[in-house]
Motif scaffolding. Structure first.
Motif, short mmCIF file in Angstrom:
data_model
loop_
_atom_site.label_atom_id
_atom_site.label_comp_id
_atom_site.label_asym_id
_atom_site.label_seq_id
_atom_site.Cartn_x
_atom_site.Cartn_y
_atom_site.Cartn_z
N ASP A 1 -5.93 7.73 5.69
CA ASP A 1 -7.18 6.93 5.36
C ASP A 1 -6.99 5.32 5.92
N ARG B 1 -7.58 -2.83 0.46
CA ARG B 1 -7.42 -3.53 -0.84
C ARG B 1 -6.34 -4.40 -1.29
N ASN C 1 -1.97 6.34 8.53
CA ASN C 1 -2.23 6.75 7.07
C ASN C 1 -3.32 7.68 7.28
N GLY D 1 0.70 -1.25 -0.09
CA GLY D 1 -0.01 -0.01 -0.11
C GLY D 1 0.76 1.08 -0.02
N GLU D 2 2.04 1.35 0.68
CA GLU D 2 3.00 2.55 0.68
C GLU D 2 3.82 2.74 -0.61
N TYR E 1 -8.52 2.73 6.07
CA TYR E 1 -8.94 1.86 5.01
C TYR E 1 -8.02 1.59 3.90
N HIS E 2 -6.95 2.44 3.90
CA HIS E 2 -6.19 2.56 2.70
C HIS E 2 -5.66 1.22 1.93
N TYR E 3 -5.34 0.43 3.08
CA TYR E 3 -4.56 -0.77 2.95
C TYR E 3 -5.43 -2.03 2.54
N THR F 1 -6.09 -3.63 8.01
CA THR F 1 -5.83 -2.28 7.66
C THR F 1 -5.84 -1.28 8.83
N HIS G 1 -2.54 0.92 9.92
CA HIS G 1 -3.07 2.18 10.20
C HIS G 1 -2.49 2.97 11.41
#
Length: 274
Positions: free
Chosen positions: A102, A108, A100, A30-31, A104-106, A91, A95
């Motif tokens: 968001d 997906r 992060n 994600g990063e 919930y960014h991770y 996620t 976080h």
């Protein structure tokens, strides 16, 4: 894959459980897309490395942040300091480690992380590493089949593709493609494959004439096969938009005695928060 292997090596050296190692790989995906980046973004121009760690003293020197093993080790140490990280959704654990913008960014990236770690370790099942289901599992073993919003309830409606008024035989839960789908209750997988307008369909027999049906997955996102026994909360696939579908969602049906019934009150009767 070499960088993912470095993440796992660092986790193994610290004795981090498999779930924690999966969270680390997911976070790095994600990063940075699992790349050692020598630049940041507009929000964090001083971010560097696999985990885009900031130059704030918490993540070591520039050389530390650019080293896959050292940056992974520092990520794990921060993760292990998060209270109750083992029981958090992946996620959210990431976080609280990375902060992060968001939370919930991770989310997906979890399915891809499972695939990468499976390929590296040879552990296809990754027992105990599947994402936590949305909501509590009831004492009867039932749970909500996916996270997301209820976008279309059971009942008669104008079909969004055909324009014909007909029974919508389930309820739709909208979420990003790749969002995990879970067995709503304990049972046996009796179907898992292509099914015309349903795209790819998984059907679970719960006994007593009750079947649950999970539609619109892509073939490659089905995680179970016919004959697989499952518990409520077992990951069985991922949300897709296969078949007669206008967007990423789970079409979830319940059959009782061969008849479609409204899944929402059915789940509520078993103590599931819909």
């Amino acid at each position: 894959m070499g960088n993912a292997a470095a993440v796992l090596t660092a986790g193994g050296a610290l004795g981090v459980p498999a779930r924690g190692q999966l969270i680390a790989v997911m976070t790095a995906m994600g990063e940075s897309g699992l790349r050692v980046l020598d630049y940041g973004d507009a929000v964090g121009p001083d971010s560097r490395g696999l985990f885009q760690q900031r130059d704030n003293g918490a993540w070591g020197s520039y050389a530390d942040r650019m080293d896959p093993l050292i940056s992974s080790t520092n990520f794990y140490r921060a993760l292990l300091a998060v209270d109750g990280w083992e029981s958090l959704p992946p996620t959210i654990a990431a976080h609280r480690t990375q902060r992060n913008a968001d939370p919930y960014h991770y989310e997906r990236y979890w399915p891809a992380a499972v695939e990468v770690v499976s390929a590296l370790t040879g552990d296809v099942a990754l027992s105990g590493c599947q994402p936590a289901p949305p909501g509590d599992i009831t004492t009867e073993g039932w749970v909500r089949p996916a996270a997301g919003r209820l976008s279309s309830p059971f009942g008669y409606r104008i079909h969004p593709i055909t324009g014909v008024r007909k029974l919508h035989s389930g309820m739709d839960i909208a979420g990003p493609c790749g969002t995990p789908i879970y067995a709503a209750g304990p049972g046996l997988v009796v179907r898992a494959g292509p099914a015309s307008s349903y795209g790819t369909l998984v059907v679970i027999d719960h006994g007593g004439g009750v079947l649950t049906r999970y539609a619109h997955m892509w073939n490659e996102d089905v995680l179970v096969t016919v004959g697989t026994p499952v518990a409520g909360g077992t990951a069985i696939g991922r949300i897709g938009s296969n078949g007669m579908s206008t967007g990423c969602h789970l079409h979830f049906e319940v059959q009782r005695g061969g008849e479609f019934v409204d899944p929402a009150p059915f789940l509520r009767s078993l103590g599931v928060v819909v």
